[in-house]
Design a protein around this motif. Structure first.
Motif, PDB file in Angstrom:
ATOM      1  N   THR A 122      38.736  29.457  56.415  1.00 14.93           N
ATOM      2  CA  THR A 122      38.607  29.782  57.833  1.00 14.93           C
ATOM      3  C   THR A 122      37.390  29.056  58.377  1.00 14.93           C
ATOM      4  O   THR A 122      36.650  28.430  57.633  1.00 14.93           O
ATOM      5  N   GLY A 123      37.143  29.166  59.639  1.00 17.01           N
ATOM      6  CA  GLY A 123      36.007  28.481  60.235  1.00 17.01           C
ATOM      7  C   GLY A 123      34.666  29.004  59.747  1.00 17.01           C
ATOM      8  O   GLY A 123      33.742  28.244  59.508  1.00 17.01           O
ATOM      9  N   ALA A 124      34.543  30.307  59.578  1.00 17.47           N
ATOM     10  CA  ALA A 124      33.252  30.899  59.229  1.00 17.47           C
ATOM     11  C   ALA A 124      33.037  30.937  57.716  1.00 17.47           C
ATOM     12  O   ALA A 124      32.039  30.454  57.205  1.00 17.47           O
ATOM     13  N   ASN A 125      33.940  31.552  57.002  1.00 21.21           N
ATOM     14  CA  ASN A 125      33.849  31.660  55.545  1.00 21.21           C
ATOM     15  C   ASN A 125      35.258  31.757  54.981  1.00 21.21           C
ATOM     16  O   ASN A 125      36.196  32.072  55.696  1.00 21.21           O
ATOM     17  N   ASN A 126      35.384  31.486  53.692  1.00 23.97           N
ATOM     18  CA  ASN A 126      36.686  31.629  53.054  1.00 23.97           C
ATOM     19  C   ASN A 126      37.050  33.097  52.949  1.00 23.97           C
ATOM     20  O   ASN A 126      36.186  33.976  52.983  1.00 23.97           O
ATOM     21  N   VAL A 127      38.337  33.350  52.808  1.00 24.93           N
ATOM     22  CA  VAL A 127      38.838  34.706  52.626  1.00 24.93           C
ATOM     23  C   VAL A 127      39.696  34.700  51.365  1.00 24.93           C
ATOM     24  O   VAL A 127      40.577  33.854  51.198  1.00 24.93           O
ATOM     25  N   TYR A 128      39.413  35.651  50.464  1.00 29.27           N
ATOM     26  CA  TYR A 128      40.187  35.784  49.238  1.00 29.27           C
ATOM     27  C   TYR A 128      41.367  36.720  49.491  1.00 29.27           C
ATOM     28  O   TYR A 128      41.200  37.809  50.030  1.00 29.27           O
ATOM     29  N   VAL A 129      42.548  36.258  49.121  1.00 34.11           N
ATOM     30  CA  VAL A 129      43.758  37.071  49.245  1.00 34.11           C
ATOM     31  C   VAL A 129      44.026  37.665  47.870  1.00 34.11           C
ATOM     32  O   VAL A 129      44.286  36.941  46.908  1.00 34.11           O
ATOM     33  N   ILE A 130      43.936  38.978  47.804  1.00 35.75           N
ATOM     34  CA  ILE A 130      44.133  39.699  46.555  1.00 35.75           C
ATOM     35  C   ILE A 130      45.495  40.379  46.591  1.00 35.75           C
ATOM     36  O   ILE A 130      45.833  41.048  47.569  1.00 35.75           O
ATOM     37  N   GLU A 131      46.277  40.180  45.532  1.00 37.58           N
ATOM     38  CA  GLU A 131      47.536  40.919  45.431  1.00 37.58           C
ATOM     39  C   GLU A 131      47.229  42.219  44.713  1.00 37.58           C
ATOM     40  O   GLU A 131      46.848  42.224  43.540  1.00 37.58           O
ATOM     41  N   ALA A 142      34.831  36.002  51.535  1.00 40.29           N
ATOM     42  CA  ALA A 142      34.062  35.437  50.422  1.00 40.29           C
ATOM     43  C   ALA A 142      32.600  35.310  50.832  1.00 40.29           C
ATOM     44  O   ALA A 142      32.074  34.208  51.023  1.00 40.29           O
ATOM     45  N   ILE A 143      31.950  36.461  50.979  1.00 42.58           N
ATOM     46  CA  ILE A 143      30.540  36.497  51.365  1.00 42.58           C
ATOM     47  C   ILE A 143      29.795  37.361  50.346  1.00 42.58           C
ATOM     48  O   ILE A 143      30.403  38.234  49.707  1.00 42.58           O
ATOM     49  N   PRO A 144      28.498  37.127  50.176  1.00 40.02           N
ATOM     50  CA  PRO A 144      27.743  37.848  49.141  1.00 40.02           C
ATOM     51  C   PRO A 144      27.787  39.368  49.240  1.00 40.02           C
ATOM     52  O   PRO A 144      27.741  40.054  48.216  1.00 40.02           O
ATOM     53  N   SER A 145      27.898  39.927  50.428  1.00 38.82           N
ATOM     54  CA  SER A 145      27.939  41.387  50.537  1.00 38.82           C
ATOM     55  C   SER A 145      29.266  41.970  50.043  1.00 38.82           C
ATOM     56  O   SER A 145      29.339  43.154  49.732  1.00 38.82           O
ATOM     57  N   CYS A 146      30.313  41.142  49.934  1.00 38.14           N
ATOM     58  CA  CYS A 146      31.615  41.617  49.447  1.00 38.14           C
ATOM     59  C   CYS A 146      31.910  41.132  48.029  1.00 38.14           C
ATOM     60  O   CYS A 146      32.474  41.866  47.233  1.00 38.14           O
ATOM     61  N   VAL A 147      31.555  39.890  47.712  1.00 41.17           N
ATOM     62  CA  VAL A 147      31.790  39.348  46.374  1.00 41.17           C
ATOM     63  C   VAL A 147      30.479  39.481  45.602  1.00 41.17           C
ATOM     64  O   VAL A 147      29.534  38.727  45.825  1.00 41.17           O
ATOM     65  N   LEU A 148      30.414  40.446  44.713  1.00 39.51           N
ATOM     66  CA  LEU A 148      29.175  40.772  44.030  1.00 39.51           C
ATOM     67  C   LEU A 148      28.916  39.894  42.811  1.00 39.51           C
ATOM     68  O   LEU A 148      27.784  39.506  42.551  1.00 39.51           O
ATOM     69  N   SER A 149      29.979  39.588  42.063  1.00 42.37           N
ATOM     70  CA  SER A 149      29.809  38.711  40.901  1.00 42.37           C
ATOM     71  C   SER A 149      31.147  38.089  40.521  1.00 42.37           C
ATOM     72  O   SER A 149      32.215  38.634  40.812  1.00 42.37           O
ATOM     73  N   THR A 150      31.046  36.938  39.865  1.00 47.65           N
ATOM     74  CA  THR A 150      32.225  36.232  39.376  1.00 47.65           C
ATOM     75  C   THR A 150      31.943  35.826  37.945  1.00 47.65           C
ATOM     76  O   THR A 150      30.939  35.161  37.677  1.00 47.65           O
ATOM     77  N   ASP A 151      32.806  36.239  37.035  1.00 50.44           N
ATOM     78  CA  ASP A 151      32.651  35.903  35.625  1.00 50.44           C
ATOM     79  C   ASP A 151      33.921  35.173  35.177  1.00 50.44           C
ATOM     80  O   ASP A 151      34.923  35.800  34.824  1.00 50.44           O
ATOM     81  N   ILE A 152      33.858  33.852  35.236  1.00 50.15           N
ATOM     82  CA  ILE A 152      35.020  33.018  34.896  1.00 50.15           C
ATOM     83  C   ILE A 152      35.439  33.262  33.454  1.00 50.15           C
ATOM     84  O   ILE A 152      36.624  33.385  33.151  1.00 50.15           O
TER      85      ILE A 152
END
Length: 165
Positions: A122-131, A142-152
């Motif tokens: 999107t224009g401002a930030n990405n949006v993750y679509v979760i099923e 996809a902003i730090p206040s919503c996505v707390l951590s990512t462990d690939i």
């Protein structure tokens, strides 16, 4: 992910000019990686990349051994791949989209939310679509206040759901 595992980075859509250049429709959020690659695979065959430049919504590539339009035309519709180990390294805390798609998404307390299936730009930030577990789509910015951590390595993303969810 194995270092030699190939990642799709585009598809050949047409020849460009008469000297064997190829028009590649990128299948990556960072098509500028073409400028840094040394080898690409077209239909399982390795080609040395001699040049790459953006052109409108495609990239124009010239590879060793494809020096005329007729040869370039034989490659139209083929996918372009790169071994994972040859992709430029991402800065700490950032990932290629293919690394995120398929991650299990959980809340801070470990409650399963679903699986990341798409990333919308999107224009401002990405949006993750979760099923979700009930196959309902949940959208998470996809902003730090919503996505707390990512462990690939663990295949997991921890999120804080927005209040409207």
């Amino acid at each position: 992910m194995k270092p030699d595992e190939k990642i799709i980075v585009g598809r050949i859509v047409a020849p460009h000019g008469v000297r064997g250049d190829l028009r590649i429709l990128p299948d990556t959020d960072r098509p500028e990686i073409f400028k840094k690659l040394k080898t690409i695979y077209i239909g399982e065959k390795p080609y040395t990349l001699k040049s790459a430049r953006p052109h409108k919504n495609v990239y124009i590539l010239h590879v060793e051994g494809v020096d005329d339009r007729n040869t370039a035309e034989t490659l139209v519709s083929k996918i372009v791949e790169v071994p994972f180990s040859e992709l430029p390294k991402r800065p700490e805390g950032t990932y290629y989209y293919f690394q995120l798609i398929g991650l299990a998404v959980v809340t801070e307390d470990g409650t399963k939310v679903g699986t990341l299936k798409e990333i919308m730009e999107t224009g401002a930030n990405n949006v993750y679509v979760i099923e979700g577990e009930d196959h309902k789509e949940i959208l998470i910015p996809a902003i730090p206040s919503c996505v707390l951590s990512t462990d690939i390595d663990a295949g997991r993303m921890t999120v804080r759901l927005p209040e409207w969810e």
